[in-house]
Design an enzyme around this catalytic site. Structure first.
Site, PDB file in Angstrom:
ATOM      1  CD  GLU A  89      -6.154   4.978  -0.439  1.00 16.06           C
ATOM      2  OE1 GLU A  89      -6.082   4.594   0.728  1.00 16.06           O
ATOM      3  OE2 GLU A  89      -7.224   5.277  -0.999  1.00 16.06           O
ATOM      4  CE1 TYR A 107      -3.684   2.591   1.155  1.00 15.42           C
ATOM      5  CE2 TYR A 107      -1.790   3.576   2.254  1.00 15.42           C
ATOM      6  CZ  TYR A 107      -3.085   3.670   1.789  1.00 15.42           C
ATOM      7  OH  TYR A 107      -3.784   4.837   1.956  1.00 15.42           O
TER       8      TYR A 107
END
Length: 449
Positions: free
Chosen positions: A258, A170
């Site tokens: 993101e 991530y």
């Protein structure tokens, strides 16, 4: 129950759809009606509510922006017909192909088309199958947990190269008010609900501030790549992608980029498989090309009409229309109507720099809704001049020939002049002393019918 902080004031609401941002002990969460649910950022930062309609980009548009800035994404084409989908699949010459319906709502993989096809995301190795699937997608409605009951019409599909992922991480870059600049956030555990990782394994969450004047440094990018678990040659590749993502972040005036998953493939590639980008609305004047891509086709027509006049509107299923300035006050108004036994028909926020013309257009929108049986005006005039609101109300009532009860509560700047304008108008307007009084009167006016 939801908690919202606007300019240091906490407002509590029972209506999560109205929240752009709300505060956690160390963070915030962005919620967008009809889009993906909140992100990991809820546990990290605090961001002020933005009173603007969010820019909506389809997946293929976001990926194109990233690819145009040198970020590695899957090869893909966009098709608006089954024949184009077949040609795209053949042009890819990929071992495996992923076909994705392009709508703004999440949960596509588990969605159902009114053509009978199950799933808005399909994997296949045969281009002919892509054509057959596209025939059952394009022009049909896809229903997911986040769409209206009847679903959303699919107008385009994305035909992309399917890549194996050997490991998922991530990575995100966002603006942090606490450090007055960008922050990198990463975790070696990606592809899952990152919120859970933050709760169960906080030691696997890495955060690095970036000096906005100096920019990202090579050592910072390499350290983040190392923290994400990339090894050998992949570590430098990941660092290069991180720097490109930062350059993208700055160049397009993003408030958040993101990537989840930010993964590696068995062939030794580092790829941004899925991404979410938030843009700074204040930079629209210099990001015209991006903002021109805004997809409003899935929004309700009344919401699009409201946006033309800088009004924030969300329709609900009640019968008492709310006419308010400020998102926090709008939520509180909806709540107090409910607490008094009524049901709000909408969430309508006038914002701060309201003009008479906006008041008129707001009334026009509210009275066009056949469900509306009463209108509650709740204005706290800090920036807003109550007299402007009063003049707009009288003009709207006269020209639109208002036929439903109207309850008005005004407080703040120039309120006495506003009250005089309303009282001398000769219109059947019910004044209220405070919000509680206004809600009771609005609910009672509907009950009398």
């Amino acid at each position: 129950m939801w908690c919202l902080c606007v300019c240091g004031v906490f407002a509590v609401s029972l209506y999560p759809w109205a929240v752009d941002t709300f505060i956690f002990p160390q963070g915030h969460l962005n919620w967008h009606v009809g889009n993906e649910e909140g992100t990991f950022l809820q546990l990290l930062l605090t961001v002020q509510l933005t009173p603007r309609r969010w820019l909506n980009l389809q997946e293929y548009q976001s990926k194109k922006i990233m690819a145009d800035h040198g970020v590695t994404v899957q090869r893909f084409f966009v098709a608006d017909s089954a024949n184009d989908a077949l040609e795209a699949a053949q042009r890819l010459k990929a071992k495996e192909i992923v076909l994705k319906a392009q709508i703004l709502a999440g949960g596509r993989g588990k969605g159902i088309f009114n053509s009978g096809l199950k799933g808005g995301v399909h994997l296949t190795k045969d281009p002919k199958t892509v054509e057959q699937l596209a025939k059952q997608m394009i022009g049909y409605n896809l229903s997911t947990k986040q769409t209206p009951k009847d679903g959303v019409t699919v107008k385009k599909v994305m035909v992309a190269e399917a890549l194996d992922i050997s490991r998922e991480t991530y990575f995100a870059i966002l603006m942090d008010r606490a450090c007055n600049g960008p922050v990198m956030v990463g975790s070696p555990q990606g592809g899952v609900d990152i919120e859970e990782v933050a709760v169960t394994s906080p030691e696997l969450i890495f955060k690095e501030e970036i000096d906005i004047f100096e920019g990202i440094k090579d050592r910072q990018a390499l350290q983040m790549a190392k923290n994400l678990g990339f090894q050998g040659p992949l570590q430098q590749k990941a660092a290069d992608q991180i720097k490109k993502l930062y350059n993208l972040f700055l160049k397009i005036d993003a408030t958040q980029v993101e990537v989840n998953p930010f993964g590696e493939t068995p062939e030794g590639q580092v790829v941004c498989f899925d991404a979410k980008i938030n843009f700074d609305d204040n930079a629209e004047f210099r990001q015209k090309e991006i903002f021109a891509m805004d997809d409003k086709s899935e929004s309700e027509p009344i919401e699009n009409e409201a946006a033309k006049y800088d009004l924030k509107y969300i329709g609900l299923d009640g019968n008492i229309a709310c006419f308010v300035n400020g998102a926090g006050l709008a939520m509180a108004t909806c709540d107090i109507i409910s607490l008094n036994g009524g049901k709000p028909a909408n969430f309508l926020d006038l914002g701060g720099g309201v003009k008479e013309a906006q008041v008129y257009q707001a009334f026009k929108l509210l009275t066009a809704d056949p469900k509306v049986e009463a209108i509650l005006v709740n204005i706290f005039g800090g920036i807003v001049n109550c007299a402007i609101i009063a003049n707009g109300i009288t003009k709207a009532c006269q020209e639109l020939e208002l036929k439903v009860p109207l309850v008005v509560r005004l407080e703040g700047t120039n309120v006495h002049e506003a009250q005089r304008i309303l009282s001398e108008s000769g219109l059947p307007i019910t004044p209220a002393n405070d919000l509680e009084d206004a809600a009771r009167k609005a609910v009672a006016s509907v009950a009398k019918k």
